[in-house]
Design an enzyme around this catalytic site. Sequence first.
Site, PDB file in Angstrom:
ATOM      1  N   ASP A  14       1.381   9.953 -14.655  1.00 22.14           N
ATOM      2  CA  ASP A  14       2.819  10.129 -14.410  1.00 22.14           C
ATOM      3  C   ASP A  14       3.649   9.670 -15.603  1.00 22.14           C
ATOM      4  OD1 ASP A  14       2.304  11.160 -11.935  1.00 22.14           O
ATOM      5  OD2 ASP A  14       2.912   9.389 -10.805  1.00 22.14           O
ATOM      6  N   ARG A  94       7.650  -6.731  -9.442  1.00 22.00           N
ATOM      7  CA  ARG A  94       8.681  -5.814  -9.937  1.00 22.00           C
ATOM      8  C   ARG A  94       9.858  -6.504 -10.609  1.00 22.00           C
ATOM      9  NH1 ARG A  94       4.716  -2.859 -10.435  1.00 22.00           N
ATOM     10  NH2 ARG A  94       4.416  -1.067  -9.060  1.00 22.00           N
ATOM     11  N   ASP A 123       9.405   0.967  -4.929  1.00 21.62           N
ATOM     12  CA  ASP A 123       9.504   0.498  -6.308  1.00 21.62           C
ATOM     13  C   ASP A 123      10.743   1.002  -7.025  1.00 21.62           C
ATOM     14  OD1 ASP A 123       7.311  -1.119  -6.255  1.00 21.62           O
ATOM     15  OD2 ASP A 123       5.928   0.368  -7.048  1.00 21.62           O
ATOM     16  N   SER A 177      -4.381   5.946  -4.735  1.00 25.90           N
ATOM     17  CA  SER A 177      -3.233   5.500  -5.522  1.00 25.90           C
ATOM     18  C   SER A 177      -3.223   3.985  -5.449  1.00 25.90           C
ATOM     19  CB  SER A 177      -1.936   6.071  -4.939  1.00 25.90           C
ATOM     20  OG  SER A 177      -0.818   5.524  -5.603  1.00 25.90           O
TER      21      SER A 177
END
Length: 405
Positions: A14, A94, A123, A177
């Site tokens: 990605d 994060r 996210d 994932s």
Amino acid sequence: MKEKVILAYSGGLDTTAIIPWLKENYDYEVICVCVDCGQESELDGLEERAKASGAEKLYIEDVTDEFCDEYVVPCVQGFAVYENKYLLGTSMARPVIAKRLVEIAKKEGAVAICHGATGKGNDQIRFELGIKALAPELKIIAAWRDDKWTMDSRESEIEYCKAHGIDLPFSHDNSYSRDRNLWHISHEGLELEDPANEPNYDHLLVLGVSPEKAPDEGEYVTMTFEKGVPTSVNGKKMKVSDIIRELNKLGGKHGIGIIDIVENRVVGMKSRGVYETPGGTILYEAHQQLEELILDRDTYALKKDMGSKLAQIVYEGKWFSPLREAVQAFIESTQQYVTGEVKFKLYKGNIIKAGTTSPYSLYNEDIASFTTGDLYDHHDASGFINLFGLSTKVRAMKMAEVNNK
């Protein structure tokens, strides 16, 4: 000179496809930033991949100790658990990633930060709230929500890269994932997309084994804490990040910390995932075992509420907020005397108490023992119960009076 954009770069397909996409659609100079929170082997070959895809440069920023000391430890001290199971592995990382992205953006004089989080997940919220809190002047580009983004599958991303002269070692992938850092690894996709399916643990697990495949012999572990911060494992003093590494090995070996959860995302949907948090699960439990000796009843009760609030704050990406600071300040104030030693046994997915000591323990054997001591007179309970239960008795009398009319 072209304007610069900072790309949160993981090295996956990605974010690799986003590099030429940014250059083509925004004409930016792309600066990739990979923030290392303990991803380990996932960092291999990143610089070559980023530059081959058109990035001007790549920063690999090791924030593992900052992540552990300033983000993990407060959550451990607060026993911050989202929806009774999730130990916030992705959520905690994060904000420190967003913080470092902003720092590099300011260093490079960039005008924007781009991330590759999808429009369905949490996210995107966590990254963007962090950036807005720390650098409201920066533009945020969310590739997957951008009208110029036309790729909707792994195959289309691979074809896009090839069309731009970028031949990378990516193929159609039938793997889960995953998100990994020092604290945990998460798994989504494949059979997990249907909650009716049992996880294929033999195919799925990365950090350890299932309890069924753990050793038949248990293993004793001793830990110490000072003011709520872990300081040693089995008599060896270590910094927090190394303690987590050691506990990951021990926990993974004994099948500790595997959860299968359907959680409520901030965006409104439910998602199913399996999380491995071997060391973190041990650390949370060890801290709790020590703390229950030390905190008084009222503080313990309120702290439980504050821990749940902290979990919600972190999960929703509001780390850089006055509320998080206030909740954390309360939690830190409770940790002044959380010092002592915890011993437990790891056995087939279980953490079994084996003794806890603290110089600040409020446990008093003279009071708690069945033997009557000087500090507690059984007769004192009579008056206490009469007063404590007075409202219950008065209501019962009134209801009997009403019902007899």
